[in-house]
Design an enzyme around this catalytic site. Structure first.
Site, PDB file in Angstrom:
ATOM      1  N   GLY A 105       7.454 -10.109  15.352  1.00 47.33           N
ATOM      2  CA  GLY A 105       6.601 -11.226  15.774  1.00 47.33           C
ATOM      3  C   GLY A 105       7.155 -12.005  16.960  1.00 47.33           C
ATOM      4  CB  CYS A 136      -6.490 -16.439  17.607  1.00 47.54           C
ATOM      5  SG  CYS A 136      -4.937 -15.521  17.679  1.00 47.54           S
ATOM      6  NE  ARG A 196      -2.813  -0.800   3.461  1.00 47.10           N
ATOM      7  CZ  ARG A 196      -2.812  -1.890   4.224  1.00 47.10           C
ATOM      8  NH1 ARG A 196      -3.204  -3.039   3.721  1.00 47.10           N
ATOM      9  NH2 ARG A 196      -2.440  -1.832   5.490  1.00 47.10           N
TER      10      ARG A 196
END
Lengths: 552, 552
Positions: free
Chosen positions: B282, B42, B21
């Protein structure tokens, strides 16, 4: 030390209880002109509607229980009718005995609250026309509802209490009308957000009359015809007035205390009035507007309770500051939760602020929790922020997790947050509760894109003004979505085909892009923008567009 | 510019999408050694349990859809096996063709994630013993569950995934055991809070084995016997391992990048590794602990996503800082919501901090919303704060509005809030949502009382150490409550009778006061304190006392 408190509901009762906890020896007298103290004023509509079944639930404290717990001399049906601030005494009328007597004080606390407006509309004294403000009002409405076979009700005014009453009367099986003089209900939020509420009310079968005040009430047999300014006549078995309120500042004004133009009692940052020995708090106190530093009056229980605690501490020798109110609020409107904090756009415009220059707006429609976990619902969020990024206010409407996001933004505002701060907030995520990018992060990201020049937004309000000689609408949704309704005259290229089909676009025109909510539109605007097109992305997408143009 | 990203789940996928983007022209290659990118990690337990019915819901993006949307060259089943940081290229093993090839980069992003621990316990490779970490794991468990007539399952490890799996297996009708080596489940919260979770699990029929690690798995016909360290043998048709994880830092370490002692990849505040052209994010990134300024690794999706966005912006020329993780989390555990943010007491003690000197604790049990509105539920809240009032962390357990309060406190922490700030937060109130004094305000008030010396707290953990020669327990609840259970040996004087009956107390003794949750206890301690008694008030009251001493 002898402390006299005038007004025994939210703020006054809190001040008394806290003062006792910090000073076991103070003499504390609490005057309340009504029969009840510390009642659940926010619960009254729900008792009428039957959600709260037991009337005793509304009476959080009785004069006796409050005295037992806190050693406070509670005198209900005793109205303070004047203040002699030089003589440091009040004159009290005992409505039980009819007698008037004086009571001296070292410190006086004014927590007089406010009173519902009852404008001089012809017929307003009709027997089935009620206001709802206290326990006797509640008893009267409940009795009226129980004793009559009612079929229809009209609520005058679309504020918090008006809408809560509409819901509760609807729950009782009545056909409900709402008449509102303004173009929208729920004034803390802006019109395009209120349209979501309007649509919901309509879906629930409530008939809305906007831009339509009451001209007259006409008694008609057992019922009342509510005659609106446009001539509409609504036959009504019951009418609830919730037009607005005025602060009860007369007592303070008559005593020569400084009051503002609306009659609110002027206080300093310690909540002390213009008199050294008198504090004021609650609905009638003129406090700092936390957002713009001006003055405001916020008739809400949260600020009143906080003020009561601060006043008590200051009486006991502290010097605590009340730093201002930001108007955080929430209401349940049928299945919707409507919540807001800080300033709204109507207020910014009234203060002469210009959109795009002084302030910006984000509209986003994130899911309440992870889309792949069942039950996720759209939250409609509007964020207002200054040209430097400072968060000014937020509004949210939806069915789940709505006021949670407003609470988070309200907290951020308290610390002077910028939209960049919102992008960094580390909020609790698991699929049943949120997304890895929480809705608050999401509105921060969009705001950041606007400030960083990565997105030139266009708003639903601007769509009718788009000049189709110079611009073209581009729908980047899927074929399926496009066919189910679009902005008239729009081209259609799904975002995932945009890179290959860019040749179909006229680069001399501004491309006004939209998708369902604005996310794919942003991706598309970035693709085209970097290929030299001038683009704008419709915030809130076709969803907000359709909602905005919903006729009600 | 050519950007190579290693790892295609939360952080890696976010980095790729954001980079596209902000830069339409970059060449972006995303390597993922597994078959799937950007899946709903999750959500996996909820698919196994059936709450999420459609497997496709777990696949948020396919390699194809991601490429169409973002123009990213996604290569699944392609594992980066080494990095040549001087040559700026990676060596890739294509698991489909079996071939190995090189790919050059200008910038490399490492988002390798982490791997569940599989300690060398005898029998751990049994055919009905599974870990749950990715889509193939999920498919394997789902297939095993579908294909066998299972009656019992044992979950090894009481962390997030372990408890979520326990719930989902229970939903499938299995008898569930949980074995946990530590004295508690859900390590982000402290023991006394975990006791509430323990009690709830027990109520749901889950058998908990605490302080009890696995010694051995013994294959027994179609099932497995899980042998615990105390000798307990649990026959199990299915075993889920969720013992813990380790960061996948081997690739970085082998390339000569700086790693920490646990193998996590060291990064600077821009998330750049020790190599100028390599970023990391992460689970495996060694980031700043927002609370104490040290280093930490937080294997959660929220931080990973935020880091991915920052890395993308920095690659595109920005210099954005990742200011640290505070470990905000939430989990659904059957009917409970368990949420926390910031540091817990176990961590403070590990860092050598002393309760009462370096930090303080508040326990409070406010209602989730106004008590008079139906459905209000207790929220158990623990707040940790420094001697100067700075908020260090919070934990909450309950069934409604739990993570909302943690989100508010997490936001306040982000701005360095003190407990005084918590008292001032203006949060959304209406009876279905909160109280005029929100639970967050309430814990602020209690903390303020402690810091201001208005309350000397005692904790449930200290009760067994109270010396009854020097102290006396005083139960200030009602007769009705007192009769249903109390602390052995306590005197009983209801708070509302305390002023008259103060003569019954021995002023030479310390009075350890308790009520149901601590509110009336505080009123009582203020009454007695100001009459010259030395008092302490039991935080969390008899409710927390009973819960704390619950045998599990």
């Amino acid at each position: 030390m002898k402390v006299v408190i005038v007004g025994g509901v939210a703020g006054g009762a809190t001040a008394a209880a806290r003062l006792r906890r910090v000073d076991e020896n103070a003499e504390i007298i609490l005057f309340e002109r009504g029969e009840y103290i510390s009642f659940a004023n926010c619960g009254l509509p729900y008792y009428i509607g039957g959600t709260i079944e037991d009337r005793d639930e509304l009476l959080l404290q009785t004069p006796e229980s409050f005295n037992e717990r806190f050693g406070v001399d509670v005198r209900v049906l005793n109205e303070v009718v004047s203040i002699d601030k030089e003589g440091k005494k009040v004159s009290v009328q005992d409505h039980k005995s009819g007698k008037t007597y004086d009571e001296s004080y070292d410190v006086l606390v004014l927590s007089p609250g406010s009173t519902p407006l009852r404008p001089p509309i012809p017929g307003i004294d009709g027997k089935n026309i009620f206001s709802l403000w206290n326990i006797p009002d509640t008893d009267a409405i409940k009795a009226f509802v129980n004793e009559h076979d009612l079929e229809s009700a009209t609520v005058i005014g679309g504020g918090f209490i008006g809408l809560e009453m509409a819901e509760n009367l609807h729950d009782l099986g009545l056909k409900v009308n709402i008449a509102e003089m303004a173009p929208q209900v729920m004034m803390p939020i802006d019109f395009e957000m209120a349209q979501i509420v309007h649509g919901h009310l309509k879906k629930k079968g409530v008939q809305l009359h906007l831009n339509n005040g009451v001209k007259e009430f006409v008694q008609n047999g057992d019922g009342t015809e509510v005659v609106l300014s446009d001539g509409t006549r609504i036959p009504s078995d019951l009418v609830i007035l919730s037009i607005g309120i005025k602060p009860n500042g007369e007592l303070a004004k008559a005593a020569g205390l400084e009051v503002n133009e609306r009659g609110g009692i002027v206080v300093d940052e310690n909540l002390k009035t213009s008199d050294e020995n008198i504090y004021a708090l609650g609905d009638a106190a003129d406090v700092v507007d936390f957002i713009n530093g001006g003055k405001t009056m916020i008739p809400l229980a949260g600020p009143a309770n906080k003020q009561g605690r601060i006043v008590a501490d200051n009486i006991a020798g502290a010097s605590k500051r009340y730093k201002g109110s930001q108007g955080t609020s929430v209401a349940k409107v049928f299945d919707l939760t409507v919540s807001s904090t800080g300033t709204n756009e109507k207020t910014l415009q009234r203060l002469g602020k210009v959109y795009g220059k002084d302030y910006h707006v984000v509209h986003a429609l994130p899911n309440s929790h992870a889309g792949y976990y069942p039950g996720a619902q759209t939250i409609w969020i509007k964020l207002l922020f200054a040209a430097d990024g400072k968060v000014l206010g937020a509004q949210a409407v939806g069915t789940e997790g709505v006021e949670k996001r407003i609470d988070v933004i309200a907290t951020a505002i308290r610390f002077g947050a910028s939209v960049y701060d919102l992008t960094e907030l580390e909020l609790a995520y698991a699929p049943p509760y949120s997304s890895a990018k929480d809705p608050v992060n999401m509105v921060g990201f969009v705001a950041e894109n606007i400030l960083d020049g990565l997105m030139d937004p266009i708003r639903v309000e601007e769509i009718p003004d788009v000049d189709l000689e110079k611009s073209v609408f581009l729908d980047v949704r899927t074929e399926y979505e496009h066919k189910r309704g679009t902005i008239p005259g729009s081209l259609h290229i799904p975002v995932d085909e945009l890179r290959e089909r860019v040749g179909e676009l006229d680069s001399s025109k501004e491309i006004v892009i939209f998708c369902a909510v604005g996310v794919r539109g942003h991706v598309a605007s970035r693709i085209l923008g970097q290929k030299g097109f001038k683009t704008r992305n419709l915030m809130g997408g076709f969803s907000l567009y359709r909602q905005y143009h919903l006729p009600v």
